[in-house]
Enzyme design. Structure first.
Site, PDB file in Angstrom:
ATOM      1  N   GLY A  76      36.332  80.046  -5.652  1.00 40.69           N
ATOM      2  CA  GLY A  76      37.974  80.019  -5.860  1.00 40.69           C
ATOM      3  C   GLY A  76      38.544  79.861  -7.480  1.00 40.69           C
ATOM      4  O   GLY A  76      37.097  79.915  -8.291  1.00 40.69           O
TER       5      GLY A  76
ATOM      6  N   GLY B 211      31.553  78.642  -2.450  1.00 37.12           N
ATOM      7  CA  GLY B 211      33.336  78.782  -2.591  1.00 37.12           C
ATOM      8  C   GLY B 211      33.744  79.408  -4.283  1.00 37.12           C
ATOM      9  O   GLY B 211      33.393  78.420  -5.403  1.00 37.12           O
TER      10      GLY B 211
ATOM     11  N   GLY C 183      47.109  60.683 -12.690  1.00 38.39           N
ATOM     12  CA  GLY C 183      46.289  61.432 -10.928  1.00 38.39           C
ATOM     13  C   GLY C 183      45.063  62.318 -11.380  1.00 38.39           C
ATOM     14  O   GLY C 183      44.617  62.196 -12.075  1.00 38.39           O
TER      15      GLY C 183
ATOM     16  N   CYS D 145      45.451  65.325 -11.669  1.00 37.23           N
ATOM     17  CA  CYS D 145      45.491  66.417 -12.909  1.00 37.23           C
ATOM     18  C   CYS D 145      44.928  65.167 -14.158  1.00 37.23           C
ATOM     19  O   CYS D 145      44.126  66.367 -14.490  1.00 37.23           O
ATOM     20  CB  CYS D 145      46.882  66.847 -12.718  1.00 37.23           C
ATOM     21  SG  CYS D 145      47.355  68.258 -13.929  1.00 37.23           S
TER      22      CYS D 145
ATOM     23  N   ALA E 213      49.676  71.916 -10.168  1.00 33.08           N
ATOM     24  CA  ALA E 213      49.962  70.232 -10.862  1.00 33.08           C
ATOM     25  C   ALA E 213      51.864  70.837 -10.995  1.00 33.08           C
ATOM     26  O   ALA E 213      53.612  69.837 -11.132  1.00 33.08           O
ATOM     27  CB  ALA E 213      49.856  69.957 -12.134  1.00 33.08           C
TER      28      ALA E 213
ATOM     29  N   HIS F 118      55.180  91.356 -32.949  1.00 32.22           N
ATOM     30  CA  HIS F 118      54.249  92.054 -33.018  1.00 32.22           C
ATOM     31  C   HIS F 118      53.599  91.624 -34.240  1.00 32.22           C
ATOM     32  O   HIS F 118      53.745  91.286 -35.449  1.00 32.22           O
ATOM     33  CB  HIS F 118      54.609  93.236 -33.259  1.00 32.22           C
ATOM     34  CG  HIS F 118      53.343  94.630 -33.841  1.00 32.22           C
ATOM     35  ND1 HIS F 118      53.094  95.493 -32.530  1.00 32.22           N
ATOM     36  CD2 HIS F 118      52.967  95.171 -34.348  1.00 32.22           C
ATOM     37  CE1 HIS F 118      51.571  96.160 -33.628  1.00 32.22           C
ATOM     38  NE2 HIS F 118      51.854  95.981 -34.701  1.00 32.22           N
TER      39      HIS F 118
HETATM   40  P1  FAD Z   1      47.601  63.577  -7.979  1.00 35.41           P
HETATM   41  O1  FAD Z   1      47.307  64.471  -9.455  1.00 35.41           O
HETATM   42  O2  FAD Z   1      46.147  63.917  -6.896  1.00 35.41           O
HETATM   43  O3  FAD Z   1      47.607  62.649  -7.318  1.00 35.41           O
HETATM   44  C1  FAD Z   1      47.447  61.480  -6.626  1.00 35.41           C
HETATM   45  C2  FAD Z   1      47.997  60.121  -7.046  1.00 35.41           C
HETATM   46  O4  FAD Z   1      47.631  58.688  -6.178  1.00 35.41           O
HETATM   47  C3  FAD Z   1      46.597  59.410  -7.599  1.00 35.41           C
HETATM   48  O5  FAD Z   1      45.815  59.072  -8.803  1.00 35.41           O
HETATM   49  C4  FAD Z   1      45.742  58.541  -6.431  1.00 35.41           C
HETATM   50  O6  FAD Z   1      44.640  58.342  -7.252  1.00 35.41           O
HETATM   51  C5  FAD Z   1      46.977  58.128  -5.836  1.00 35.41           C
HETATM   52  N1  FAD Z   1      46.821  57.519  -4.758  1.00 35.41           N
HETATM   53  C6  FAD Z   1      46.087  58.100  -3.706  1.00 35.41           C
HETATM   54  N2  FAD Z   1      46.174  56.623  -2.959  1.00 35.41           N
HETATM   55  C7  FAD Z   1      47.470  56.445  -3.122  1.00 35.41           C
HETATM   56  C8  FAD Z   1      47.656  54.546  -2.468  1.00 35.41           C
HETATM   57  N3  FAD Z   1      47.630  55.239  -1.572  1.00 35.41           N
HETATM   58  N4  FAD Z   1      48.782  53.877  -3.484  1.00 35.41           N
HETATM   59  C9  FAD Z   1      48.699  54.383  -4.695  1.00 35.41           C
HETATM   60  N5  FAD Z   1      48.109  55.103  -5.466  1.00 35.41           N
HETATM   61  C10 FAD Z   1      48.105  56.042  -4.711  1.00 35.41           C
HETATM   62  N6  FAD Z   1      46.533  72.189 -11.500  1.00 35.41           N
HETATM   63  C11 FAD Z   1      47.072  72.852 -12.201  1.00 35.41           C
HETATM   64  O7  FAD Z   1      48.510  73.216 -11.757  1.00 35.41           O
HETATM   65  N7  FAD Z   1      46.170  73.568 -12.736  1.00 35.41           N
HETATM   66  C12 FAD Z   1      45.428  72.870 -13.711  1.00 35.41           C
HETATM   67  O8  FAD Z   1      44.400  73.875 -14.316  1.00 35.41           O
HETATM   68  C13 FAD Z   1      44.648  72.380 -12.063  1.00 35.41           C
HETATM   69  N8  FAD Z   1      43.059  72.311 -12.314  1.00 35.41           N
HETATM   70  C14 FAD Z   1      42.291  71.017 -11.801  1.00 35.41           C
HETATM   71  C15 FAD Z   1      41.044  71.509 -11.542  1.00 35.41           C
HETATM   72  C16 FAD Z   1      40.244  70.248 -11.120  1.00 35.41           C
HETATM   73  C17 FAD Z   1      38.875  70.082 -10.877  1.00 35.41           C
HETATM   74  C18 FAD Z   1      41.268  69.604  -9.643  1.00 35.41           C
HETATM   75  C19 FAD Z   1      40.483  69.024  -9.004  1.00 35.41           C
HETATM   76  C20 FAD Z   1      42.806  70.314  -9.171  1.00 35.41           C
HETATM   77  C21 FAD Z   1      43.680  70.883 -10.332  1.00 35.41           C
HETATM   78  N9  FAD Z   1      44.776  71.730 -10.513  1.00 35.41           N
HETATM   79  C22 FAD Z   1      45.129  71.807 -11.346  1.00 35.41           C
HETATM   80  C23 FAD Z   1      45.194  70.433  -8.911  1.00 35.41           C
HETATM   81  C24 FAD Z   1      45.921  69.271  -9.523  1.00 35.41           C
HETATM   82  O9  FAD Z   1      44.859  68.318 -10.096  1.00 35.41           O
HETATM   83  C25 FAD Z   1      47.111  69.186  -8.551  1.00 35.41           C
HETATM   84  O10 FAD Z   1      47.740  69.883  -8.381  1.00 35.41           O
HETATM   85  C26 FAD Z   1      48.049  67.734  -8.664  1.00 35.41           C
HETATM   86  O11 FAD Z   1      47.197  66.968  -9.184  1.00 35.41           O
HETATM   87  C27 FAD Z   1      48.429  67.578  -7.654  1.00 35.41           C
HETATM   88  O12 FAD Z   1      49.679  66.442  -8.188  1.00 35.41           O
HETATM   89  P2  FAD Z   1      49.859  65.179  -7.241  1.00 35.41           P
HETATM   90  O13 FAD Z   1      50.724  64.430  -7.586  1.00 35.41           O
HETATM   91  O14 FAD Z   1      50.531  65.932  -6.086  1.00 35.41           O
HETATM   92  O15 FAD Z   1      48.762  63.863  -6.629  1.00 35.41           O
HETATM   93  P1  NAI Z   2      40.113  77.000  -3.646  1.00 33.49           P
HETATM   94  O1  NAI Z   2      40.839  77.280  -1.876  1.00 33.49           O
HETATM   95  O2  NAI Z   2      40.696  77.814  -5.164  1.00 33.49           O
HETATM   96  O3  NAI Z   2      39.279  78.112  -2.751  1.00 33.49           O
HETATM   97  C1  NAI Z   2      37.777  77.827  -1.990  1.00 33.49           C
HETATM   98  C2  NAI Z   2      36.951  79.020  -2.046  1.00 33.49           C
HETATM   99  O4  NAI Z   2      35.790  78.937  -1.449  1.00 33.49           O
HETATM  100  C3  NAI Z   2      38.081  79.799  -1.528  1.00 33.49           C
HETATM  101  O5  NAI Z   2      37.358  81.158  -2.226  1.00 33.49           O
HETATM  102  C4  NAI Z   2      36.969  79.978   0.308  1.00 33.49           C
HETATM  103  O6  NAI Z   2      37.096  80.956   0.860  1.00 33.49           O
HETATM  104  C5  NAI Z   2      35.494  79.627  -0.248  1.00 33.49           C
HETATM  105  N1  NAI Z   2      34.962  78.815   0.569  1.00 33.49           N
HETATM  106  C6  NAI Z   2      36.191  78.218   2.264  1.00 33.49           C
HETATM  107  N2  NAI Z   2      34.613  77.425   2.077  1.00 33.49           N
HETATM  108  C7  NAI Z   2      33.157  78.152   1.999  1.00 33.49           C
HETATM  109  C8  NAI Z   2      32.552  77.987   2.619  1.00 33.49           C
HETATM  110  N3  NAI Z   2      31.954  76.987   3.311  1.00 33.49           N
HETATM  111  N4  NAI Z   2      30.990  78.929   1.717  1.00 33.49           N
HETATM  112  C9  NAI Z   2      31.686  79.627   0.716  1.00 33.49           C
HETATM  113  N5  NAI Z   2      32.632  79.378   0.586  1.00 33.49           N
HETATM  114  C10 NAI Z   2      33.647  78.876   1.512  1.00 33.49           C
HETATM  115  O7  NAI Z   2      39.840  75.910  -3.784  1.00 33.49           O
HETATM  116  P2  NAI Z   2      38.776  75.056  -4.890  1.00 33.49           P
HETATM  117  O8  NAI Z   2      38.120  75.923  -5.768  1.00 33.49           O
HETATM  118  O9  NAI Z   2      38.137  74.116  -4.429  1.00 33.49           O
HETATM  119  O10 NAI Z   2      40.351  73.990  -5.460  1.00 33.49           O
HETATM  120  C11 NAI Z   2      41.025  73.229  -5.076  1.00 33.49           C
HETATM  121  C12 NAI Z   2      42.675  73.352  -5.085  1.00 33.49           C
HETATM  122  O11 NAI Z   2      42.848  73.245  -6.649  1.00 33.49           O
HETATM  123  C13 NAI Z   2      43.300  75.173  -5.637  1.00 33.49           C
HETATM  124  O12 NAI Z   2      43.670  75.597  -4.573  1.00 33.49           O
HETATM  125  C14 NAI Z   2      44.302  74.603  -6.374  1.00 33.49           C
HETATM  126  O13 NAI Z   2      45.572  74.743  -5.900  1.00 33.49           O
HETATM  127  C15 NAI Z   2      43.953  73.895  -6.968  1.00 33.49           C
HETATM  128  N6  NAI Z   2      43.390  73.874  -8.575  1.00 33.49           N
HETATM  129  C16 NAI Z   2      43.740  74.802  -9.482  1.00 33.49           C
HETATM  130  C17 NAI Z   2      43.151  74.700 -10.764  1.00 33.49           C
HETATM  131  C18 NAI Z   2      43.946  75.793 -11.678  1.00 33.49           C
HETATM  132  O14 NAI Z   2      45.775  76.074 -11.449  1.00 33.49           O
HETATM  133  N7  NAI Z   2      43.795  76.304 -12.487  1.00 33.49           N
HETATM  134  C19 NAI Z   2      42.236  74.400 -11.370  1.00 33.49           C
HETATM  135  C20 NAI Z   2      41.621  74.137 -10.000  1.00 33.49           C
HETATM  136  C21 NAI Z   2      41.641  74.071  -8.838  1.00 33.49           C
END
Ligand code: FAD
Ligand code: NAI
Length: 475
Positions: A184, A182, A41, A43, A322, A447
């Site tokens: 975030g 953003g 997915g 992640c 995740a 430690h």
């Molecule tokens: P997803 O991982 O989005 O998986 C959904 C899957 O469903 C995908 O493979 C998609 O192709 C498939 N799908 C969609 N529609 C259909 C359909 N109709 N039929 C069949 N398959 C379909 N979270 C963390 O906890 N730690 C992190 O460090 C972290 N880093 C991140 C960094 C980035 C850049 C991003 C974008 C996200 C990050 N996240 C992180 C968030 C994390 O990736 C998501 O919370 C997590 O992947 C959600 O899991 P999920 O199983 O709900 O969906």
């Molecule tokens: P986010 O919700 O973490 O941050 C988005 C930021 O953009 C917020 O601070 C918001 O105030 C700001 N924002 C929104 N609209 C804006 C605008 N028009 N102009 C300027 N700022 C604006 O969302 P992000 O970073 O896109 O990540 C999405 C999600 O993915 C996270 O919420 C998290 O759940 C997941 N994720 C988790 C990671 C981890 O656990 N380390 C790493 C990356 C993603």
């Protein structure tokens, strides 16, 4: 013996594939539907894992640059972008080949394609190899995840210059200047990667501070470092417009007071949040409901309003993490099996921002405690007093605990510092097990480790931390 029930899991992210594996482990017949060859997915393919591989290299680059202060001259590190991209892809391939193998061993049928409900008991799958297949099921678990939100006003023909996180992770090139919209999690993690690789990174955040949700004292420590590494960080600022110009994008930055500034950037990364993938799923052909923001409505058992359908992960709401998706997966499977105690009711869901330093928190934050007027004491242990942090040349950290004054229960923990993401697991365990501050204070921590800062923060609560002086109150 009756046939095992057939469970179809739609989407193979950290929600879907653990659900499929657990269901198979518990004796159900399982079909996992996802377009990729292997489970992973967002992640594993486009999120957590590739970003952490690149953040690992960013941290190495910073350490190499710092090493001269410790008597080691490495010179300015050279980055071979093609090899770095290849290595990042290898990490993803290794991990997802592993998940693929684990699915096969469990007898999970993996169908490559996109599923759409035709009823509460069947889906049509648009197969990647072409054609359609109808799959009938007793139960389905929806785990289709989420996708990036794009801001309006992307100029025509400039799509390749305005990146989302997936595009940024492709590591096609290192732009000279990068505007991150953003401040975030994604913006700061990927902004950190590009800054380490040599981009001049500017961040605009519309709210008054970065990483809304985390306590300000933790974020301030990170900000201290980012201010040196990024070109600028503008809070209370939005992008009011974008224009395609030679080789880049001209952006109008609008501050909250209405003042505007026009700047040119090579590339723009939009990281303003994610939205659930609940469209084109045929949900209207079932009895499941979707709320106004597109999240599938579920109860604590992850059950939708359709008795055969369960939903988990990013698709059902915040936090989009995740580990939350995986925890919900277990609940959904247990609920399908009719286990009475199955409920998603965690005491806390830890959050980690994998920047340098990392920021991590779990349970009640100090901000929430204030808003809720809780009777808590917040204790902090600064990493300047940690031998291990000093030995790593990383005193830029702090561990804090939010403790209920009456019961002495640990309600929350926050950490900023190198490796905070590993430390927070101890806080999560403490909160989940309703540990007392004395449990943490009396647990012997090894430690020298930064984990001792958790023990000493708990000792601060009692006023006798070895490496932190608390003046005695006069009687
Ligand atoms: P997803 O991982 O989005 O998986 C959904 C899957 O469903 C995908 O493979 C998609 O192709 C498939 N799908 C969609 N529609 C259909 C359909 N109709 N039929 C069949 N398959 C379909 N979270 C963390 O906890 N730690 C992190 O460090 C972290 N880093 C991140 C960094 C980035 C850049 C991003 C974008 C996200 C990050 N996240 C992180 C968030 C994390 O990736 C998501 O919370 C997590 O992947 C959600 O899991 P999920 O199983 O709900 O969906
Ligand atoms: P986010 O919700 O973490 O941050 C988005 C930021 O953009 C917020 O601070 C918001 O105030 C700001 N924002 C929104 N609209 C804006 C605008 N028009 N102009 C300027 N700022 C604006 O969302 P992000 O970073 O896109 O990540 C999405 C999600 O993915 C996270 O919420 C998290 O759940 C997941 N994720 C988790 C990671 C981890 O656990 N380390 C790493 C990356 C993603």
């Amino acid at each position: 013996m009756s046939e095992p029930k057939h469970v179809v899991v739609i989407g193979a992210g950290p929600g879907g594939y653990p659900a499929a594996f657990y269901a198979a482990d518990l004796g159900l017949r399982v079909t996992l539907i996802d377009p990729e060859e292997n489970p992973g997915g967002t992640c594993l393919f486009r999120g957590c894992i590739p970003s952490k591989a690149l953040l690992h290299v960013s941290s190495l680059l910073h350490e190499a640059r710092e090493a001269q202060h410790w008597g080691v001259k490495l010179g300015e590190p050279q980055v071979d972008l093609d090899r770095l991209r290849e290595w990042k892809d290898e990490v993803v391939e290794n991990l997802t080949a592993g998940t693929g193998g684990l699915g096969k061993k469990r007898g999970v049928t993996h169908l490559r394609g996109m599923a759409q409900f035709t009823s509460s008991n069947s889906v049509d799958v648009d197969l990647v190899e072409g054609g359609k297949e109808r799959v009938d099921f007793d139960y389905a678990i929806l785990a289709t995840g989420s996708r990036s939100v794009m801001i309006p006003g992307v100029p025509e023909g400039a799509e390749d210059r305005i990146w989302d996180s997936t595009k940024a992770l492709e590591l096609e090139r290192v732009p000279r200047s990068l505007l991150v919209i953003g401040g975030g999690v994604i913006g700061l993690e990927l902004g950190s990667v590009y800054s380490a690789l040599g981009s001049q990174v500017s961040v605009v955040e519309m709210l008054p501070g970065l990483i809304p949700g985390a306590d300000r004292d933790l974020v301030r420590v990170l900000e201290g470092t980012l201010k040196d590494r990024f070109k600028e960080i503008l809070v209370k600022t939005k992008v009011a417009g974008m224009r395609k110009v030679r080789g880049g994008i001209e952006a109008t930055l609008q501050a909250e007071d209405g003042s505007e500034r026009v700047e040119r950037y090579d590339r723009v990364l939009v990281s303003v949040g994610r939205r659930p993938n609940s469209e084109n799923l045929g949900i209207e052909n079932t009895h499941a409901q979707v709320d106004a923001r597109g999240f599938v409505r579920v109860n604590q058992r992850m059950a939708t309003s359709d008795p055969t359908l369960y939903a988990i992960g990013d698709l059902v709401g915040q936090p989009m993490l995740a580990h939350k998706a995986t925890a919900e997966a277990k609940v959904a499977v247990e609920a399908i099996l009719g286990q009475k105690g199955a409920a998603f009711d965690p005491a806390c869901i830890p959050a980690v921002v994998y920047t340098d330093p990392e920021v991590a928190w779990c349970g009640l934050t100090e901000t929430e405690a204030k808003e809720q007027q809780r009777n808590v004491k917040v204790v902090r242990f600064p990493w300047q007093a940690s031998g291990r942090a000093l030995a790593m040349a990383r005193p830029d950290g702090m561990t804090k605990l939010i403790i209920d004054i009456e019961t002495e229960r640990v309600l929350g923990m926050g950490v900023v510092g190198k490796g905070a993401g590993e430390l927070i697991a101890e806080g999560a365990l403490a909160v989940e097990m309703a540990a007392l501050a004395s449990d943490l204070a009396r647990t012997i921590h090894p430690h020298p480790t930064v984990s001792e800062t958790v023990m000493e923060a708990a000792e601060v609560f009692y006023g006798h931390a070895t490496h932190f002086f608390t003046p005695r109150k006069r009687k």
